[in-house]
Scaffold this active site. Structure first.
Site, PDB file in Angstrom:
ATOM      1  N   HIS A   6      -1.409  -8.330   5.760  1.00 29.64           N
ATOM      2  CA  HIS A   6      -2.512  -8.560   6.709  1.00 29.64           C
ATOM      3  C   HIS A   6      -2.075  -9.541   7.781  1.00 29.64           C
ATOM      4  O   HIS A   6      -2.711 -10.576   7.985  1.00 29.64           O
ATOM      5  CB  HIS A   6      -3.775  -9.057   5.999  1.00 29.64           C
ATOM      6  CG  HIS A   6      -4.374  -8.007   5.118  1.00 29.64           C
ATOM      7  ND1 HIS A   6      -5.436  -8.257   4.282  1.00 29.64           N
ATOM      8  CD2 HIS A   6      -4.056  -6.708   4.936  1.00 29.64           C
ATOM      9  CE1 HIS A   6      -5.742  -7.155   3.632  1.00 29.64           C
ATOM     10  NE2 HIS A   6      -4.918  -6.200   4.010  1.00 29.64           N
ATOM     11  N   ARG A  18      -7.091 -14.076  -1.035  1.00 33.26           N
ATOM     12  CA  ARG A  18      -8.534 -14.030  -1.259  1.00 33.26           C
ATOM     13  C   ARG A  18      -8.862 -13.700  -2.713  1.00 33.26           C
ATOM     14  O   ARG A  18      -9.991 -13.878  -3.173  1.00 33.26           O
ATOM     15  CB  ARG A  18      -9.201 -13.047  -0.295  1.00 33.26           C
ATOM     16  CG  ARG A  18      -8.912 -11.590  -0.540  1.00 33.26           C
ATOM     17  CD  ARG A  18      -9.678 -10.704   0.436  1.00 33.26           C
ATOM     18  NE  ARG A  18      -9.737  -9.337  -0.036  1.00 33.26           N
ATOM     19  CZ  ARG A  18      -8.774  -8.421   0.179  1.00 33.26           C
ATOM     20  NH1 ARG A  18      -7.683  -8.749   0.855  1.00 33.26           N
ATOM     21  NH2 ARG A  18      -8.892  -7.198  -0.303  1.00 33.26           N
ATOM     22  N   GLU A  29      -7.378 -15.501   4.188  1.00 34.08           N
ATOM     23  CA  GLU A  29      -8.450 -14.629   4.651  1.00 34.08           C
ATOM     24  C   GLU A  29      -9.663 -14.604   3.722  1.00 34.08           C
ATOM     25  O   GLU A  29      -9.561 -14.768   2.515  1.00 34.08           O
ATOM     26  CB  GLU A  29      -7.923 -13.194   4.799  1.00 34.08           C
ATOM     27  CG  GLU A  29      -7.579 -12.542   3.473  1.00 34.08           C
ATOM     28  CD  GLU A  29      -6.830 -11.228   3.611  1.00 34.08           C
ATOM     29  OE1 GLU A  29      -6.327 -10.926   4.708  1.00 34.08           O
ATOM     30  OE2 GLU A  29      -6.742 -10.500   2.604  1.00 34.08           O
ATOM     31  N   ASN A  39       0.826  -1.212   0.000  1.00 33.46           N
ATOM     32  CA  ASN A  39       0.000   0.000   0.000  1.00 33.46           C
ATOM     33  C   ASN A  39       0.862   1.263   0.000  1.00 33.46           C
ATOM     34  O   ASN A  39       0.531   2.250  -0.657  1.00 33.46           O
ATOM     35  CB  ASN A  39      -0.927   0.014   1.217  1.00 33.46           C
ATOM     36  CG  ASN A  39      -2.032  -1.027   1.087  1.00 33.46           C
ATOM     37  OD1 ASN A  39      -2.449  -1.363  -0.025  1.00 33.46           O
ATOM     38  ND2 ASN A  39      -2.485  -1.549   2.206  1.00 33.46           N
ATOM     39  N   TYR A  77      -0.783  -9.465  -2.533  1.00 39.05           N
ATOM     40  CA  TYR A  77      -0.122  -8.197  -2.223  1.00 39.05           C
ATOM     41  C   TYR A  77       1.327  -8.203  -2.711  1.00 39.05           C
ATOM     42  O   TYR A  77       1.871  -7.166  -3.070  1.00 39.05           O
ATOM     43  CB  TYR A  77      -0.214  -7.908  -0.730  1.00 39.05           C
ATOM     44  CG  TYR A  77      -1.624  -7.589  -0.321  1.00 39.05           C
ATOM     45  CD1 TYR A  77      -2.126  -6.305  -0.460  1.00 39.05           C
ATOM     46  CD2 TYR A  77      -2.480  -8.586   0.150  1.00 39.05           C
ATOM     47  CE1 TYR A  77      -3.433  -6.003  -0.129  1.00 39.05           C
ATOM     48  CE2 TYR A  77      -3.796  -8.301   0.490  1.00 39.05           C
ATOM     49  CZ  TYR A  77      -4.266  -7.013   0.345  1.00 39.05           C
ATOM     50  OH  TYR A  77      -5.563  -6.717   0.667  1.00 39.05           O
TER      51      TYR A  77
END
Ligand code: CA
Length: 676
Positions: free
Chosen positions: A204, A267, A349, A154, A213
């Site tokens: 996460h 996910r 997740e 991010n 990610y």
């Protein structure tokens, strides 16, 4: 241009030009012009679109405006320099500015919106008639967001629009911070989000995110390195080494042909086309600032684009990622991976209503690829309590496979991991989840992977099943049901060039028929369209209330029915398969692999192996004069394990105090050469 002006413009103009070229790399003029023509048709007079919901707005309209800017500036496009289009671009941008839309999901507000605006502005800098200066300045101001540092992928995502803004405004201070934060995630972050010491990637929490990610991290880092190359902001050498290592030794290995291993998408497995790797030129880009590995990057481009077959320049490798409980076994003929979870990590997740049915994904899911596309876009019709490799309750409907809590849930056991020499290895999973217990292990060789399960117990009311595979149905299914059995109780099957052998039989069930479902079923952002696909599914039924049940099966990829008939089964000797010890000897490769769930002794044909702690052991050159012992503690608890070893080729029993890796390397493999 005089030198002073040039210096003032550098490196901003160089970087802007690179970004501009990059944004146009994959543009196809005709289809994009057609699309933009459609956008223009249903545009409202106020610069909004009737078919866009501006409450919680996602990709549209900014994606449309960017497409419009792209065709407008391309001399090769029929809408190049089109006056009506220019009006539309100005009007839609002004409308965006006035409406100032927001999304409930911060990602759109802080990442996607400013990135898309920045890209449009950079494209329009190359237009014959640019944007009104006031409009551009207001939009640049709108791009300003507070940067959240230390947030892995991010952070680099946010730093990218900082880079856009820095170059658009020629602001050195902004460029300084953009470069710093673009490269900040290129570091080894033990236990924190980012690249781990074993080469895997966390996001996460302690959750494997190699191509979810980790894909964003890799893409952003490569883009940043590419944009800033050969400037004073170029990626420092030590960070380049980390990035190259991640791409070469982890990320690209999870791509078979053009498709990801389903175990590395997190996910995202529940999104359409999520297994299509779409390298997007990433590998070609890194080659521009890492020419040292040019041959490797070239081969990767050819393989992942389909220009060369999936085995092109693939060398045998075995990676045990002890930080992420993920095993990746590569052979030219196939990819075989396993994902598990432990008390040290988080289970795959469910989040934002994505991956709704992925409850059993970390329970020993095995991804078996040959062409690469074996599972691509099959997820909507998957039976989600029959994920390949997993042992679970067989529920009558989807509800049983529903992840009931959003975001990561810790694993339940600690004895989870593997031992590896980089080419071969064995992995284990102590399963205790959803009222099902089992000791599961995978023994990795060249031609085959041996899968063992023992101590399978459950008091649940459903049947307990171990699924071997669930993939696209392609061609005939040959099996011992329809042909002469080759062994006493053996059952075998071959489908899509992958062989399955059950040396001791068992209650094997095979289904090859259509299954239905929708993407919405597993992800509420996706389409509700009902799909129907033909699926090959093979599983073992352990029945209701199994107590101390077990299984054995071999997966032999790259074989047909005739080949499987000739395949030399006697090379594989299952020495033990109990809830205390699972051991396999490969006589062809002269190696032994064992999982000791308890301290104990393995004795078999002139061999004795005793360990004083639970551990995993792999011995190479078993009958030779100089065997090698590999050992790991999957519980990551012991500093020293004592091994007593009597081997056929050695005159005396050897006693070895094996000192194991510690700290961040606890769980990694230690090796010991054994001499007479
Ligand atoms: Ca079921």
């Amino acid at each position: 241009m005089n030198i002073a002006v040039k210096a003032q413009n550098e490196p901003f103009n160089t970087i802007l030009q690179r970004i501009n070229n990059d944004l146009q790399t994959f543009v196809k003029d005709k289809p994009l012009a057609d699309e933009v023509t459609r956008y223009l048709k249903n545009l409202n007079t106020d610069g909004s679109w009737q078919d866009v919901n501006y409450i919680d707005v996602q990709y549209d309209p900014l994606k449309r405006i960017k497409d419009m800017a792209t065709v407008y500036i391309r001399p090769s496009n029929k809408l190049y320099n089109n006056t009506e289009l220019h009006h539309a671009i100005v009007k839609t941008l002004q409308n965006w500015l006035d409406q100032n839309p927001k999304n409930k999901n911060w990602w759109y507000n802080d990442i996607f919106y400013p990135q898309a605006i920045g890209q449009t502005l950079i494209l329009m800098r190359n237009a014959k008639t640019g944007l009104p200066a006031e409009l551009e300045a207001a939009l640049i101001k709108r791009m300003i967001r507070r940067l959240k540092t230390g947030d892995g992928a991010n952070t680099s995502d946010e730093a990218l629009h900082y880079l856009y803004r820095a170059c658009l405004t020629k602001n050195k201070a902004t460029l300084d911070s953009a470069a710093r934060y673009l490269f900040e995630p290129i570091a080894v972050a033990d236990g924190k989000e980012g690249v781990q010491v074993d080469g895997s990637y966390y996001q996460h929490g302690k959750q494997q995110a190699i191509a979810s990610y980790g894909r964003v991290f890799a893409g952003n880092s490569v883009n940043a390195g590419f944009y800033l190359r050969d400037t004073e902001y170029a990626l420092p050498k030590d960070q380049l080494a980390i990035l190259v290592d991640y791409l070469k030794n982890t990320f690209l290995k999870t791509v078979r042909g053009s498709f990801y291993d389903f175990n590395v998408r997190g996910r995202g497995i529940s999104r359409k086309d999520s297994l299509s790797s779409g390298m997007g030129g990433m590998v070609s880009k890194i080659k521009r600032f890492d020419p040292e590995n040019a041959a490797y990057w070239d081969a990767s481009v050819k393989r992942t684009s389909g220009a060369e077959p999936p085995d092109y320049k693939i060398t045998s490798a075995h990676n045990q990622f002890w930080k992420s409980e993920y095993t990746l076994h590569l052979r030219p003929a196939y990819t075989f991976s396993v994902q598990t979870a432990s008390t040290r990590t988080l289970r795959t997740e469910r989040g934002n209503n994505e991956n709704i049915l992925g409850k059993f994904l970390p329970d020993g899911a095995t991804n078996i690829q040959r062409s690469g596309s074996e599972y691509a876009n099959l997820m909507p019709v998957w039976e989600w309590d029959k994920i390949p490799g997993t042992t679970s309750r067989d529920y009558p409907d989807d509800y049983g496979a529903t992840v009931l809590k959003e975001w990561g849930i810790p694993g339940t056991t600690k004895f989870v991991g593997g031992v590896s020499d980089g080419i071969y290895g064995v992995s284990c999973y102590d399963l205790d989840y959803d009222s099902v217990q089992a000791k599961k292990a995978w023994f990795f060789f060249d031609q085959e992977v041996v899968c063992l399960g023992a101590g399978i117990n459950s008091n649940a009311k459903e049947n307990i099943t171990t699924t071997i595979n669930q993939a696209w149905l392609r061609g005939e299914v040959a099996s011992s049901n329809g042909a002469q059995s080759t062994g006493k109780n053996e059952i075998w099957a071959v489908h899509d060039s992958i062989g399955y052998i059950f040396p001791q039989g068992g209650n094997v069930e095979i289904s090859n028929k259509a299954q239905t479902g929708s993407w919405y079923r597993i992800n509420h952002f996706q389409s509700k369209t009902e799909l129907k696909h033909n699926v090959f599914k093979i599983w073992l039924n352990h029945g209701k209330n199994p107590q101390h049940a077990s299984y054995q099966y071999l997966v032999v990829p790259g074989i047909d029915a005739a080949g499987l008939k000739k395949y030399n089964r006697s090379m594989i000797q299952v020495l033990k398969n109990t809830d205390e010890l699972q051991a396999v000897k490969h006589t062809g490769l002269d190696m032994l692999q064992a999982v000791f769930y308890k301290a104990g002794t393995l004795t078999a044909n002139g061999l004795s192996l005793q360990v004083d702690q639970p551990c995993m052991v792999y011995i190479k050159d078993l009958n030779g004069k100089n065997p090698t012992l590999y050992i790991a503690d999957p519980a990551q608890e012991n500093a020293i394990i004592k091994v007593l070893l009597k081997l056929p080729g050695l005159p005396k029993t050897k006693s070895i105090d094996c000192t194991l890796p510690n700290g961040a390397f606890a769980g990694a493999t230690a090796s010991f050469n054994i001499k007479e």
